[in-house]
Design a protein around this motif. Structure first.
Motif, short mmCIF file in Angstrom:
data_model
loop_
_atom_site.label_atom_id
_atom_site.label_comp_id
_atom_site.label_asym_id
_atom_site.label_seq_id
_atom_site.Cartn_x
_atom_site.Cartn_y
_atom_site.Cartn_z
N VAL A 156 1.79 -36.05 132.96
CA VAL A 156 2.19 -37.35 133.51
C VAL A 156 0.98 -38.09 134.09
N LEU A 157 0.16 -37.38 134.86
CA LEU A 157 -1.02 -38.03 135.45
C LEU A 157 -1.96 -38.55 134.36
N ALA A 158 -2.14 -37.75 133.31
CA ALA A 158 -3.06 -38.17 132.24
C ALA A 158 -2.47 -39.34 131.45
N LEU A 159 -1.18 -39.24 131.14
CA LEU A 159 -0.57 -40.28 130.30
C LEU A 159 -0.47 -41.62 131.04
N ARG A 160 -0.25 -41.56 132.33
CA ARG A 160 -0.09 -42.80 133.10
C ARG A 160 -1.41 -43.43 133.53
N ASN A 161 -2.49 -42.68 133.37
CA ASN A 161 -3.79 -43.20 133.85
C ASN A 161 -4.86 -43.05 132.77
N PRO A 162 -4.71 -43.80 131.68
CA PRO A 162 -5.68 -43.66 130.59
C PRO A 162 -7.09 -43.94 131.10
N GLY A 163 -8.02 -43.08 130.74
CA GLY A 163 -9.40 -43.28 131.19
C GLY A 163 -9.75 -42.47 132.43
N LEU A 164 -8.74 -42.01 133.18
CA LEU A 164 -9.04 -41.26 134.40
C LEU A 164 -9.52 -39.85 134.06
N TYR A 165 -8.91 -39.23 133.06
CA TYR A 165 -9.28 -37.87 132.65
C TYR A 165 -9.80 -37.90 131.21
N ARG A 166 -10.77 -37.05 130.92
CA ARG A 166 -11.31 -36.98 129.55
C ARG A 166 -10.36 -36.26 128.60
N SER A 167 -9.63 -35.29 129.12
CA SER A 167 -8.69 -34.52 128.29
C SER A 167 -7.64 -33.91 129.20
N VAL A 168 -6.53 -33.50 128.57
CA VAL A 168 -5.43 -32.89 129.32
C VAL A 168 -4.92 -31.68 128.54
N THR A 169 -4.62 -30.60 129.27
CA THR A 169 -3.97 -29.46 128.62
C THR A 169 -2.85 -28.97 129.53
N ALA A 170 -1.92 -28.24 128.92
CA ALA A 170 -0.82 -27.71 129.73
C ALA A 170 -0.33 -26.39 129.13
N PHE A 171 0.06 -25.49 130.02
CA PHE A 171 0.73 -24.25 129.64
C PHE A 171 2.21 -24.43 129.96
N SER A 172 3.05 -24.14 128.98
CA SER A 172 4.51 -24.18 129.17
C SER A 172 4.97 -25.31 130.11
N PRO A 173 4.60 -26.56 129.78
CA PRO A 173 4.98 -27.66 130.67
C PRO A 173 6.47 -27.99 130.58
N ILE A 174 7.00 -28.57 131.66
CA ILE A 174 8.34 -29.16 131.63
C ILE A 174 8.16 -30.50 130.93
N CYS A 175 8.55 -30.55 129.67
CA CYS A 175 8.16 -31.68 128.81
C CYS A 175 9.07 -32.89 128.92
N ASN A 176 10.30 -32.67 129.34
CA ASN A 176 11.28 -33.77 129.35
C ASN A 176 12.16 -33.61 130.60
N LEU A 272 -10.19 -24.01 128.68
CA LEU A 272 -11.43 -24.45 129.35
C LEU A 272 -12.46 -24.91 128.33
N ARG A 273 -12.54 -24.22 127.21
CA ARG A 273 -13.51 -24.63 126.18
C ARG A 273 -13.10 -25.96 125.53
N PHE A 274 -11.80 -26.18 125.40
CA PHE A 274 -11.29 -27.47 124.90
C PHE A 274 -11.77 -28.59 125.84
N HIS A 275 -11.57 -28.40 127.14
CA HIS A 275 -12.00 -29.43 128.10
C HIS A 275 -13.53 -29.57 128.07
N ALA A 276 -14.23 -28.45 127.98
CA ALA A 276 -15.70 -28.51 127.99
C ALA A 276 -16.22 -29.35 126.82
N ARG A 277 -15.59 -29.20 125.66
CA ARG A 277 -15.99 -30.01 124.49
C ARG A 277 -15.82 -31.50 124.79
N HIS A 278 -14.73 -31.85 125.42
CA HIS A 278 -14.48 -33.28 125.67
C HIS A 278 -15.27 -33.81 126.86
#
Ligand code: GSH
Length: 282
Positions: A156-176, A272-278
């Motif tokens: 939610v934080l990443a989707l609502r604030n484009p540009g604030l974070y370089r990338s977003v990941t989630a483990f077993s998120p509450i999606c809906n 972590l490596r996914f985020h590091a790449r971005h």
């Protein structure tokens, strides 16, 4: 800000602090991992980790096995608590694990009596990073991740604030969260019964509304034997939303894994490596 504990780990430092959080009108504890590369002459980017129901800053730092990789990559990690805390902060009357203390759901509550303290969205988006960037050798570059309720918060934080974070990941998120028991309980109490107010905190709804230039790289990992998968987490809804809007979401279902930190620790290195790449670290 008051230091609560400090430990050397993988050449870096894990430190807990307490501070007066203005947005939450209470004292809060958070933990920060500073990798060995961090110094006044070398600032490092920050991963914000949002934990799930019942957690504090400690669950991730102690159980996820993230610090060795973060030390290698030169990435700081900040782990906040999951709700406002203290005797003055109202809690669920039944002391249940899925609402009130330990269950802030990363929303800004609008309903009494919750709204005076339960402002976790603003705390995570604004107050905490401002504090971190004032006091520690970090750049303004941020990425965000989380688990379960915290996976929901990160998305939610990443989707609502484009540009604030370089990338977003989630483990077993509450999606809906608008359509699952955990989410319905939390959102109706914190935001009221009008479901239009819930939409701004529902990743599956937010994802379909974004323009192409607002997309950021996203990775979701889900355990196939997670006891909450069908009733609470609903990743298929998020995957469908991403497909419908060409959102760059990588979704990985990992057979046999449950909802626990055993699962998180098995895939944290990949995240972590996914985020590091971005972040341009690797
Ligand atoms: N059965 C759990 C449900 C809550 C739960 O699974 N919490 C997850 C996040 S949704 C967690 O990370 N728990 C703490 C831990 O495993 O360290 C309980 O009652 O504590």
């Amino acid at each position: 800000m008051t230091q609560v504990s400090e430990n050397k780990v993988f050449g870096g430092r894990h430190v807990q602090y307490r501070h007066q959080a203005n947005s939450l009108a209470c004292d809060m504890r958070f933990a920060i991992f500073l990798p060995p590369q961090a110094s006044e002459n070398h600032k490092v980017p920050v991963l914000y980790w949002l934990s799930g129901l019942t957690c504090t800053d400690e669950n991730f730092m102690q159980k996820a096995g993230a610090l060795r990789i973060a030390a290698e990559l030169g990435m700081a990690i900040v782990a906040p608590d999951t709700s406002p805390r203290g005797e003055a902060v109202p809690d669920d009357a039944d002391n249940s694990y899925d609402f009130g203390h330990g269950a802030g759901f990363y929303v800004d509550a609008t309903e009494e009596p919750w709204s005076a303290h339960y402002q976790m969205y603003t705390y995570i988006r604004d107050e905490l990073p401002t504090l971190i960037e004032q006091h520690f050798p970090v750049t303004g570059e941020k990425v965000i991740s989380g688990h379960s309720m915290g996976g929901h918060g990160a998305l939610v934080l990443a989707l609502r604030n484009p540009g604030l974070y370089r990338s977003v990941t989630a483990f077993s998120p509450i999606c809906n969260p608008s359509t699952c028991p955990w989410g319905e309980k939390a959102l109706s109490n914190y935001l009221g019964e009008d479901k239009t107010a819930w939409q701004q905190y529902d990743a599956s709804i937010l994802m379909v509304k974004l323009e192409q230039d607002q997309h950021i790289p996203a990775l979701v990992t889900q355990g196939g034997d997670d006891e909450f998968l069908e009733q609470q987490l609903k990743p298929d809804t998020l995957v469908a939303a991403a497909k419908g809007n060409d959102y760059p979401l990588s979704y990985e279902l990992q057979p046999g894994y449950d909802h626990s930190y055993y699962f998180i620790s098995s895939f944290i290195e990949q995240h972590l490596r996914f985020h590091a790449r971005h972040l341009g670290l690797a």
